[in-house]
Design an enzyme around this catalytic site. Sequence first.
Site, PDB file in Angstrom:
ATOM      1  CE1 TYR A  52      16.986  12.170  22.846  1.00 14.94           C
ATOM      2  CE2 TYR A  52      16.652  10.559  24.927  1.00 14.94           C
ATOM      3  CZ  TYR A  52      17.121  11.659  24.074  1.00 14.94           C
ATOM      4  OH  TYR A  52      17.005  13.019  24.892  1.00 14.94           O
ATOM      5  CG  HIS A 109      12.453  15.293  21.524  1.00 14.57           C
ATOM      6  ND1 HIS A 109      12.790  14.119  20.942  1.00 14.57           N
ATOM      7  CD2 HIS A 109      13.571  16.268  21.883  1.00 14.57           C
ATOM      8  CE1 HIS A 109      14.195  14.402  21.612  1.00 14.57           C
ATOM      9  NE2 HIS A 109      14.532  15.385  21.754  1.00 14.57           N
TER      10      HIS A 109
END
Length: 294
Positions: A52, A109
């Site tokens: 992110y 992830h």
Amino acid sequence: MSTIPTIKLNDGTSAPAIAFGTGSKLFGQDCASSVQLAIDCGFTHLDGAQVYGNEAFLGEGIKCSGKARSELFIVTKLQPGTKPGEVRASLVESLRKLGLDFVDLFLIHSPLMKPEDGTLQEVWKAMEGVHAEGLAKSIGVSNFTVDDLKAVLSVAKVIPSVNQMELHPYTWKDAGLAVEYGLANGGITPASYGGLSSIFRAAGGPVDQVVSPIVERLSKESGKPVTPAHVLFKWILQKGGIVVTTSSKEERLKKYLKTFQVPDLTAEDIRAIDQAGTEKSERFYWGNPDKFRK
């Protein structure tokens, strides 16, 4: 301020059942004020990720909130493509950015790896290493299919505690396979991002038609306003999942937290939403839903 229920994970730790996410519209952005707002509204579960690009701002928001570390549950996720030998260093760098000594949950992830970057099994062993060291209180995965889970479970000494994925009625036919497999094989808790996609990103579909009368009935039963978001969050929660959501609007965040004041859906409600979801298959993250088939 209402108390947020917790979900007990398979390693004995507990996670608040709803989280504020720092991806989506906050991706790559200064999210410090948004994080502080979420904490002020009552969120204590904060979901971040290396990819992110805003972990330092997440850490700043945590610090500025003044909330005790012991009252927060903080998540980050491993950068996709990280090699097994780089896992520890990547988490140490995340902790530096976050201003923390440990995270409550550290997730792989993505299961997608290039052959030259090693295997999922090797990455999982490295995840177990940072868990043993206390840098992550719990470890888990994200966007994993049944086959991905089988690969990790074949070598795991520590079973993943969470599998976070795009989970809403229009992915249930496929992602639900991974949910059900994980729950049946070690009690892996599902976590949902994009949980409102079926009514926001795919508005006007069959799910809307089913949710609308449920909203009306629950509003009458409770004597309080119930929204479609409440119904879909209840759908996730009653499947044993954690809700990951986000908004920059204080009013909306507070409404989301009122989900726990809404009466439970009936078994018939859940079946109807499931069935409506099968009428349209649509995924907005991580590509083809067929990847989630066995």
